[in-house]
Design a protein around this motif. Structure first.
Motif, PDB file in Angstrom:
ATOM      1  N   GLY A 145     -24.959 -14.294  22.360  1.00 28.44           N
ATOM      2  CA  GLY A 145     -25.628 -13.130  21.794  1.00 28.44           C
ATOM      3  C   GLY A 145     -26.560 -13.523  20.657  1.00 28.44           C
ATOM      4  O   GLY A 145     -27.154 -14.608  20.656  1.00 28.44           O
ATOM      5  N   GLU A 146     -26.670 -12.644  19.685  1.00 24.48           N
ATOM      6  CA  GLU A 146     -27.526 -12.915  18.525  1.00 24.48           C
ATOM      7  C   GLU A 146     -26.784 -13.777  17.516  1.00 24.48           C
ATOM      8  O   GLU A 146     -25.609 -13.522  17.205  1.00 24.48           O
ATOM      9  CB  GLU A 146     -27.932 -11.594  17.866  1.00 24.48           C
ATOM     10  N   ILE A 147     -27.439 -14.806  16.998  1.00 20.85           N
ATOM     11  CA  ILE A 147     -26.824 -15.642  15.956  1.00 20.85           C
ATOM     12  C   ILE A 147     -26.728 -14.845  14.662  1.00 20.85           C
ATOM     13  O   ILE A 147     -27.715 -14.294  14.179  1.00 20.85           O
ATOM     14  CB  ILE A 147     -27.650 -16.914  15.706  1.00 20.85           C
ATOM     15  N   VAL A 148     -25.522 -14.801  14.101  1.00 18.90           N
ATOM     16  CA  VAL A 148     -25.304 -14.087  12.846  1.00 18.90           C
ATOM     17  C   VAL A 148     -25.164 -15.070  11.688  1.00 18.90           C
ATOM     18  O   VAL A 148     -25.745 -14.860  10.621  1.00 18.90           O
ATOM     19  CB  VAL A 148     -24.058 -13.183  12.931  1.00 18.90           C
ATOM     20  N   SER A 149     -24.412 -16.150  11.897  1.00 19.81           N
ATOM     21  CA  SER A 149     -24.211 -17.110  10.821  1.00 19.81           C
ATOM     22  C   SER A 149     -23.897 -18.488  11.392  1.00 19.81           C
ATOM     23  O   SER A 149     -23.471 -18.624  12.543  1.00 19.81           O
ATOM     24  CB  SER A 149     -23.104 -16.664   9.857  1.00 19.81           C
ATOM     25  N   VAL A 150     -24.096 -19.498  10.532  1.00 20.90           N
ATOM     26  CA  VAL A 150     -23.919 -20.893  10.938  1.00 20.90           C
ATOM     27  C   VAL A 150     -23.242 -21.668   9.812  1.00 20.90           C
ATOM     28  O   VAL A 150     -23.560 -21.460   8.633  1.00 20.90           O
ATOM     29  CB  VAL A 150     -25.288 -21.565  11.247  1.00 20.90           C
ATOM     30  N   GLN A 151     -22.303 -22.548  10.177  1.00 18.80           N
ATOM     31  CA  GLN A 151     -21.770 -23.548   9.252  1.00 18.80           C
ATOM     32  C   GLN A 151     -22.202 -24.915   9.772  1.00 18.80           C
ATOM     33  O   GLN A 151     -21.995 -25.223  10.950  1.00 18.80           O
ATOM     34  CB  GLN A 151     -20.238 -23.522   9.212  1.00 18.80           C
ATOM     35  N   HIS A 152     -22.784 -25.735   8.911  1.00 19.61           N
ATOM     36  CA  HIS A 152     -23.284 -27.042   9.363  1.00 19.61           C
ATOM     37  C   HIS A 152     -22.940 -28.106   8.337  1.00 19.61           C
ATOM     38  O   HIS A 152     -23.124 -27.906   7.135  1.00 19.61           O
ATOM     39  CB  HIS A 152     -24.799 -26.971   9.568  1.00 19.61           C
ATOM     40  N   LEU A 153     -22.414 -29.232   8.820  1.00 25.18           N
ATOM     41  CA  LEU A 153     -21.994 -30.334   7.962  1.00 25.18           C
ATOM     42  C   LEU A 153     -22.745 -31.603   8.343  1.00 25.18           C
ATOM     43  O   LEU A 153     -22.791 -31.971   9.519  1.00 25.18           O
ATOM     44  CB  LEU A 153     -20.488 -30.590   8.121  1.00 25.18           C
TER      45      LEU A 153
END
Length: 416
Positions: A145-153
C-alpha cells in the motif's frame, strides 16, 4: 558490435580505491578500456599500464577530448573543478559521491552537467543493487500500500569506522567533509529513491562519543605495534590489517602498495593506519540519527553508527496494507490482508562494503553508465543531477540540525 555494446573509452581522474574499482568493473565487461589516467601518485597511474599517464588532471583537460567519458574519483574536496571542466569539454561524467563538500560546488556541478548535455551519474550505488531493485518493484507495485514510515540503519562496522573515519582520509571535517555527507549520502538518497518523494523537513542528533583521548585505555601506546593493551582492543590495527597481508584488497590497498607482511608492518609502524584510535586527530561523528519528513507526511528515521559488525543496511518499511523487513540479503513481506509473510531472496553478489562491491551495486552502476554512454539514452541512470543535489541538500540540513538543535526545512529555514 551493436550500439549498446560498443567499446567506450574512459579517462580515470583519481586512481585510488574507488576510481580503480569502477574502472576495473568497466574493463572487466569488455565494453570499456581506460585510455588515460590522472593521479599524482605514480604507483596508482601504473595500475593502468595501457593508459596515457598524467600527474595532474589539468594536463589531460588542456588537451582536446581524449575519451568518451571520465571517472572522477579524487578526494571529496577536489571533485568540483574536474567535474565541471570535463563536462564543459564534452566528456560524459561518472562522479564519485559525495558530489562535492559545499552546496555551492554541488550546484555548480549540476549546472555544468545540465549545460553540457553530458551523460552524468553520481555513484549512488545503493540504487543499483539487485536488493534495491527488488524492493523498489514491490513498493511501486503497491505490495504494502502507501508507505507511511521507514526505519533504516547503516551499520558502518567497528573496523570500518576506525579505518576510514578515525585513522583515515575522512576523519576530519575540515580535510574531507562531515560524516553524514561522506558516508551516508548513499542512504539519504536511497530513502528518497524508495519513497519517490522529496524531503521537506529534517532533524538530527549525534556526535563523537567514543574515539576521543579521554577514552584511551591506561597504558595504551601511540601505535598498535608498540601497545601492551593492543590484544584486548577491538580497534587493533594489527588485528584488522595483518590477516590481509599478501592480498591486493581494500582496505589494505589504502595503507600501502607493498601488501607483503613486511610492507604492512612498515605501514603500521610509520603511516596513519597504525595509530591508536584514541590518539588521532579525528573529529567526525561516530553515531548519528536523522529524522525525515517527506512530502505528504511520510516519515523516516535513519541511524548511522560505527558500533556494529560491517553488515548490509537494515530497513523496515511500514505501509497501509503491509510491511517489509529487509537485511540486504532478503526481503520479508508481511501482508495485512492475508496475514501471511513471504521471503524474497535477492542473493547479492558481495557484502555491503566497498570490498564486497556494495552488494552488486558497483558493477551494476558501471554497467548502466556504460550503456547510457554507448546509446546516448539516459534511462539506465537511476538519478538525475537534480535528484542527486536534493539528496546532498538533505545531508546539509541534517548537519545544521545536529549543530543547532533546530528542525530544518529543505528551504534552509528552521521549521517548527
Amino acid at each position: 558490435m551493436g550500439e549498446a555494446t560498443r567499446m567506450v573509452t574512459l579517462a580515470v581522474v583519481g586512481a585510488g580505491s574507488r576510481g580503480t574499482s569502477y574502472a576495473r568493473h568497466a574493463t572487466s565487461t569488455g565494453r570499456a578500456r581506460v585510455v588515460a589516467v590522472a593521479d599524482p601518485l605514480g604507483s596508482r597511474r601504473d595500475r593502468f599500464p595501457d593508459a596515457v599517464p598524467y600527474a595532474d588532471w589539468r594536463e589531460l583537460a588542456a588537451l582536446p577530448r581524449q575519451a568518451d567519458a571520465v571517472v572522477v574519483a579524487t578526494q571529496d574536496r577536489d571533485h568540483v573543478e574536474p567535474a565541471v571542466r570535463f563536462a564543459e569539454l564534452g566528456y560524459d561524467v561518472l562522479l564519485e559521491k559525495p558530489m562535492a563538500v559545499s552546496e555551492d560546488d554541488c550546484r555548480a556541478i549540476v549546472a555544468a552537467a545540465e549545460r553540457s548535455g553530458a551523460v552524468f551519474a553520481v555513484c549512488h550505488v545503493l540504487r543499483y543493487t539487485p536488493y534495491t531493485r527488488a524492493l523498489k518493484a514491490l513498493l511501486d507495485g503497491g505490495r504494502i500500500g502507501e508507505i507511511v514510515s521507514v526505519q533504516h540503519l547503516e551499520p558502518v562496522g567497528w573496523w570500518h569506522q576506525a579505518h576510514s573515519y578515525v585513522r583515515g582520509n575522512w576523519r576530519r571535517a575540515d580535510e574531507a567533509t562531515f560524516m553524514l555527507l561522506a558516508k551516508s549520502c548513499h542512504d539519504l538518497d536511497w530513502l528518497v529513491h524508495l519513497t519517490g518523494k522529496r524531503v521537506t523537513r529534517v532533524s538530527s542528533f549525534g556526535g563523537l562519543h567514543h574515539f576521543r583521548p579521554e577514552n584511551r585505555p591506561e597504558g595504551a601506546a601511540d601505535r598498535c605495534l608498540d601497545c601492551s593493551v593492543e590484544p584486548g582492543c577491538p580497534y587493533s590495527a594489527t588485528r584488522i590489517y595483518l590477516p590481509l597481508a599478501g592480498e591486493h584488497v581494500w582496505p589494505l590497498s589504502v595503507l600501502t602498495d607493498d601488501v607483503s607482511e613486511a610492507g604492512v608492518l612498515e605501514a603500521l609502524r610509520t603511516g596513519p593506519y597504525g595509530r591508536c584510535v584514541y590518539a588521532c586527530d579525528n573529529d567526525v561523528v561516530d553515531h548519528q540519527v536523522v529524522n525525515l519528513e517527506f512530502e505528504g507526511g511520510t516519515t523516516a528515521s535513519f541511524t548511522m553508527t560505527g558500533f556494529t559488525p560491517a553488515l548490509h543496511r537494515q530497513t523496515r518499511i511500514f505501509g497501509t496494507r503491509g510491511s517489509i523487513d529487509g537485511d540486504g540479503d532478503r526481503l520479508t513481506v508481511h501482508d495485512f490482508v492475508t496475514g501471511r509473510s513471504c521471503v524474497v531472496d535477492t542473493r547479492p553478489s558481495g557484502d555491503g562494503t566497498a570490498r564486497g562491491g556494495h552488494g552488486g551495486g558497483d558493477a551494476a552502476l558501471v554497467e548502466a553508465f556504460l550503456t547510457a554512454v554507448a546509446t546516448r539514452d539516459r534511462a539506465p541512470i537511476l538519478s538525475s543531477p537534480a535528484e542527486s543535489l536534493h539528496s546532498h541538500l538533505i545531508a546539509w540540513a541534517a548537519e545544521r540540525s545536529r549543530l543547532t538543535g533546530e528542525t530544518v526545512s529543505l528551504g534552509g529555514q528552521p521549521g517548527h
